[in-house]
Design a protein around this motif. Structure first.
Motif, PDB file in Angstrom:
ATOM      1  N   PHE A  92      35.252  22.520  25.113  1.00 30.19           N
ATOM      2  CA  PHE A  92      35.689  23.923  25.151  1.00 30.19           C
ATOM      3  C   PHE A  92      34.668  24.834  24.488  1.00 30.19           C
ATOM      4  CE2 PHE A  92      38.162  27.468  23.332  1.00 30.19           C
ATOM      5  CZ  PHE A  92      38.578  28.023  24.525  1.00 30.19           C
ATOM      6  N   LEU A  95      32.042  26.468  26.715  1.00 28.76           N
ATOM      7  CA  LEU A  95      32.516  27.708  27.339  1.00 28.76           C
ATOM      8  C   LEU A  95      32.597  28.825  26.306  1.00 28.76           C
ATOM      9  CD1 LEU A  95      35.589  28.008  29.650  1.00 28.76           C
ATOM     10  CD2 LEU A  95      35.499  29.390  27.625  1.00 28.76           C
ATOM     11  N   LEU A 258      29.359  32.673  36.972  1.00 22.17           N
ATOM     12  CA  LEU A 258      30.384  31.676  37.266  1.00 22.17           C
ATOM     13  C   LEU A 258      30.543  31.483  38.767  1.00 22.17           C
ATOM     14  CD1 LEU A 258      33.115  32.638  34.670  1.00 22.17           C
ATOM     15  CD2 LEU A 258      31.765  30.580  34.697  1.00 22.17           C
ATOM     16  N   THR A 265      31.240  25.136  35.765  1.00 23.61           N
ATOM     17  CA  THR A 265      32.649  25.219  35.384  1.00 23.61           C
ATOM     18  C   THR A 265      33.335  23.861  35.506  1.00 23.61           C
ATOM     19  OG1 THR A 265      33.332  25.811  37.613  1.00 23.61           O
ATOM     20  CG2 THR A 265      32.793  27.605  36.135  1.00 23.61           C
ATOM     21  N   VAL A 266      32.624  22.833  36.005  1.00 20.51           N
ATOM     22  CA  VAL A 266      33.264  21.518  36.146  1.00 20.51           C
ATOM     23  C   VAL A 266      33.350  20.856  34.776  1.00 20.51           C
ATOM     24  CG1 VAL A 266      33.049  19.237  37.165  1.00 20.51           C
ATOM     25  CG2 VAL A 266      32.415  21.253  38.485  1.00 20.51           C
ATOM     26  N   ILE A 267      34.536  20.324  34.458  1.00 18.18           N
ATOM     27  CA  ILE A 267      34.718  19.631  33.175  1.00 18.18           C
ATOM     28  C   ILE A 267      34.287  18.180  33.340  1.00 18.18           C
ATOM     29  CG2 ILE A 267      36.373  18.936  31.426  1.00 18.18           C
ATOM     30  CD1 ILE A 267      36.564  21.749  31.393  1.00 18.18           C
TER      31      ILE A 267
ATOM     32  N   GLU B  70      37.450  34.231  32.478  1.00 20.18           N
ATOM     33  CA  GLU B  70      37.164  32.966  31.793  1.00 20.18           C
ATOM     34  C   GLU B  70      38.371  32.032  31.907  1.00 20.18           C
ATOM     35  OE1 GLU B  70      34.660  31.553  30.664  1.00 20.18           O
ATOM     36  OE2 GLU B  70      33.154  33.083  30.343  1.00 20.18           O
ATOM     37  N   TYR B  73      38.697  30.572  35.539  1.00 20.10           N
ATOM     38  CA  TYR B  73      37.725  29.522  35.855  1.00 20.10           C
ATOM     39  C   TYR B  73      37.971  28.270  35.024  1.00 20.10           C
ATOM     40  CZ  TYR B  73      34.868  32.279  38.999  1.00 20.10           C
ATOM     41  OH  TYR B  73      34.430  32.995  40.071  1.00 20.10           O
ATOM     42  N   PHE B  74      38.361  28.465  33.746  1.00 15.05           N
ATOM     43  CA  PHE B  74      38.557  27.310  32.866  1.00 15.05           C
ATOM     44  C   PHE B  74      39.751  26.480  33.338  1.00 15.05           C
ATOM     45  CE2 PHE B  74      40.381  25.490  28.902  1.00 15.05           C
ATOM     46  CZ  PHE B  74      39.345  24.613  28.630  1.00 15.05           C
ATOM     47  N   ALA B  77      39.028  24.534  36.434  1.00 12.67           N
ATOM     48  CA  ALA B  77      38.239  23.337  36.169  1.00 12.67           C
ATOM     49  C   ALA B  77      39.121  22.210  35.659  1.00 12.67           C
ATOM     50  CB  ALA B  77      37.143  23.642  35.159  1.00 12.67           C
ATOM     51  N   GLN B  78      40.201  22.556  34.919  1.00  8.68           N
ATOM     52  CA  GLN B  78      41.117  21.522  34.429  1.00  8.68           C
ATOM     53  C   GLN B  78      42.026  21.027  35.525  1.00  8.68           C
ATOM     54  OE1 GLN B  78      40.784  20.382  31.507  1.00  8.68           O
ATOM     55  NE2 GLN B  78      40.209  21.961  30.041  1.00  8.68           N
TER      56      GLN B  78
END
Lengths: 268, 265
Positions: A92, A95, A258, A265-267, B70, B73-74, B77-78
Motif C-alpha cells: 500500500f 501507492l 494510471l 496498478t496491479v497488486i 486513487e 484504481y486501488f 486492483a484488489q
C-alpha cells in the motif's frame, strides 16, 4: 449600462484569465532565456538551490514522517489488521507514498517555505524599484532572477522527492513497529509492488510541481505593488494560486499516469 | 553551517513568545471580553465568508477527486471495485479533507492575517489604536479568533460535503466501475457521526493554530515592507508544519487504537 454591469460581473474572471496568460508568457520567456546564451545565472542558481535546501529540509522531514505515519500508516494498518494482513502495508505504501503523499507534501513544503521566501524577496525588490534599476542598467530580470530560481526550484523539488519518499517509508516502518509486527514482510511487499514507472512518474510530477511553484511565485513577486501591504498580499496570493495549481495538476497527471500505465496498478 | 539550523533555532526561540501571545488571545476570548467588539467580530466573519470560503471548498473538491481516482484504481486492483467507497470514505473524511482545509487555511487566511496586521504595524496603526485607549490585541487578534470559531465549523462541514461530492463524481461518473447505489451503500456504511465530529475537531484545532500563528507574526512584524513579506513567509512555514503535526496527532488520538469499521466483532 449593460456593458458596465457585465464588466463588473466578469472583472474577476477576466483578471484571472489575464494573470494565467501572463504566467504562461513568463514561462515561455523563462524557457527561451534559459536556453539562449549567454548564461550569466550560474552563481545565482547555486545560491538559490542551497537556500531552498537549507530552508526546506527540516520542515519536509517532520512533515513527511508525520503525514505518512498518520494518514496511510495508522489508518491503513488498522484496516489491514482487521483482515490479519498487515504485511500488505508495504504494498500500500507504494501507492500512498511514492505516487501521492511524497510529491504533494514536497510541493506544499517547497511552495510554503521557498516559494513564499522568493515572492517576499522579489516583491521587496519590486517595491524598492530595484527591478526597474536593473532594467535601466541593461540587466534582464527574467534571465538573471527568474531563470535561476526556476531551474533551482525544479531541481530541488525533484531531488527532495527522494528525500520525502525515504522519510515517508520511515513513517510506515514506525506504524508497523507500533503495531508490533516484524519489518521483513513490509519490505517484501514493498519491493515486489514498487515499479520503475511509479518512481519516474513521482519524480516527473514533483519536478513539474517545482516549475509551477517557481513561475507563480516569481510572477507574483515581480508584479507586487502598493507598499507594505502589497508584498504581504503578493505572498498570500502566490501560495493560494500555487496550491490550487499544484493540486489541479496532480489530479490530471495521476489520472493520466494510471490510465496509460495499467501495469502499475496491479497488486503483486 | 549556521544557515542549516537557522529555522529550528528560530522556532525554539519564538516558541515561548507564541505560546504566551496565544494564551493572552485565548484568555480574552474565553473571558468574553472580546464581546466588547462583537461588531468587529461579525465584520471579520463576513471577511472570512466572502474571501476564503470558495477557495477552500475548491481545494477540498480537487483533493476529493484525487481520493476518488486513487480509491477506484486501488480497489479495482484488489479485485473489489465495488468497495471503492471504503477508500473514499476514510481518505476523505479522516485525512485528506482536514489536510486540504489546513493547507488552504494557512495559505489564504493565515498569510492574509499576517499581511493585514503586518501592514497595520508598519504604518503605525496599531500604535494609534493603543493611543486611543483600545486594547489592540483584543481588537485585532481576539476578534479574528472568535470569528474563525463562529464561521469555520460550518464552512468545514460544507467542505467535507464538497470532498464527498468530488469522490462520488470521480468514482461513479468518471471511472464508472461501481453503480451509484453500490457506492453510496459502502460509503455511508464506513462512517458515522462521531467520525464527522472527530474530523471537525481536527480541522478546528488546525484553524485555531493557524489564526494564532498568523496573529503573532503579523502583530510582531517589523522592518518596513520587506519585513511584512518575510513575516508572511515565516508564518507559512510554521503553519504547514503545525498542520501536519496536528493531522498526525488527531489520527493517533481518534482512530489510532480503534479503526471504527463495521468489520468483525
Amino acid at each position: 449600462m449593460v456593458s458596465t454591469v457585465a464588466d463588473r460581473a466578469f472583472a474577476p474572471a477576466k483578471s484571472l484569465l489575464e494573470e494565467v496568460g501572463d504566467m504562461m508568457i513568463l514561462t515561455g520567456k523563462t524557457m527561451v532565456s534559459a536556453l539562449r546564451p549567454p548564461y550569466p545565472y550560474g552563481s545565482e542558481f547555486v545560491g538559490q538551490f542551497l537556500f531552498a535546501l537549507r530552508l526546506c529540509w527540516l520542515p519536509l522531514l517532520i512533515s513527511t514522517v508525520a503525514v505518512s505515519y498518520g494518514a496511510p500508516g495508522l489508518q491503513a494498518a488498522n484496516f489491514l489488521i482487521l483482515f490479519g494482513a498487515l504485511d500488505r502495508l508495504g504494498g500500500f505504501f507504494v501507492l500512498a507514498i511514492i505516487r501521492e503523499f511524497a510529491p504533494f507534501v514536497c510541493a506544499i513544503i517547497v511552495a510554503g517555505v521557498a516559494g513564499t521566501a522568493i515572492t517576499a524577496d522579489l516583491g521587496a525588490r519590486k517595491i524598492r524599484e530595484e527591478l526597474d534599476a536593473l532594467q535601466v542598467l541593461g540587466v534582464d530580470p527574467v534571465k538573471n532572477l527568474v531563470v535561476p530560481r526556476f531551474l533551482a526550484l525544479m531541481l530541488v523539488t525533484g531531488l527532495f522527492d527522494i528525500f520525502a519518499i525515504i522519510f515517508g517509508i520511515t513513517g510506515g516502518l514506525i506504524a508497523t513497529l507500533v503495531n508490533g509486527a516484524p519489518l521483513g514482510p513490509f519490505w517484501a511487499t514493498f519491493f515486489t509492488n514498487a515499479s520503475t514507472t511509479d518512481l519516474w512518474g513521482s519524480l516527473l510530477k514533483c519536478t513539474m510541481f517545482g516549475a509551477i511553484t517557481a513561475i507563480v511565485c516569481c510572477y507574483k513577486g515581480m508584479t507586487a505593488s502598493g507598499g507594505a501591504e502589497g508584498v504581504g498580499k503578493a505572498v498570500n496570493q502566490a501560495v493560494v494560486i500555487t496550491f490550487l495549481g499544484v493540486f489541479a495538476f496532480n489530479y490530471v497527471f495521476t489520472q493520466t499516469l494510471l490510465a496509460t500505465h495499467p501495469e502499475i496498478t496491479v497488486i503483486r | 553551517m549556521a544557515g542549516w539550523f537557522a529555522l529550528p533555532r528560530e522556532w525554539i526561540s519564538s516558541f515561548g513568545e507564541i505560546a504566551k501571545f496565544s494564551g493572552k488571545i485565548l484568555g480574552q476570548v474565553y473571558s468574553l471580553r472580546v464581546l466588547h467588539f462583537f461588531g468587529e467580530t461579525l465584520r471579520q466573519c463576513g471577511v472570512l465568508i466572502l474571501g476564503s470560503t470558495l477557495v477552500i471548498w475548491g481545494l477540498v473538491f480537487i483533493v476529493g477527486l484525487q481520493c476518488g481516482i486513487e480509491g477506484a484504481y486501488f480497489t479495482r486492483a484488489q479485485g473489489a471495485p465495488a468497495y471503492a467507497g471504503v477508500f473514499a470514505a476514510w481518505c476523505d473524511l479522516r485525512e485528506i479533507v482536514p489536510y486540504g482545509f489546513g493547507y488552504m487555511m494557512s495559505a489564504k487566511v493565515g498569510t492574509g492575517i499576517v499581511a493585514e496586521l503586518g501592514s497595520m504595524r508598519i504604518s503605525d496603526e496599531i500604535d494609534a489604536l493603543e493611543v486611543m485607549g483600545i486594547d489592540s490585541v483584543l481588537f485585532l487578534c481576539a476578534t479574528r479568533l472568535l470569528a474563525a470559531w463562529l464561521v469555520l465549523p460550518f464552512m468545514y462541514m460544507a467542505a467535507v460535503g464538497a470532498g464527498f461530492f468530488a469522490s462520488y463524481l470521480a468514482v461513479v461518473q468518471q471511472i464508472g466501475e461501481v453503480s451509484s447505489g453500490g457506492f453510496s451503500l459502502i460509503f455511508w456504511m464506513f462512517q458515522n457521526p462521531p467520525d464527522l465530529l472527530y474530523s471537525v475537531i481536527k480541522g478546528m484545532v488546525m484553524a485555531t493554530a493557524i489564526v494564532l500563528v498568523g496573529c503573532y507574526y503579523g502583530y510582531h512584524a517589523g522592518g518596513g515592507p520587506v519585513g511584512v513579506g518575510t513575516a508572511t513567509a515565516k508564518s507559512m512555514v510554521m503553519n504547514i508544519v503545525l498542520v501536519h503535526l496536528i493531522g498526525m496527532l488527531g489520527t493517533q488520538v481518534f482512530w489510532g487504537a480503534n479503526p471504527r469499521a463495521p468489520i468483525g466483532g
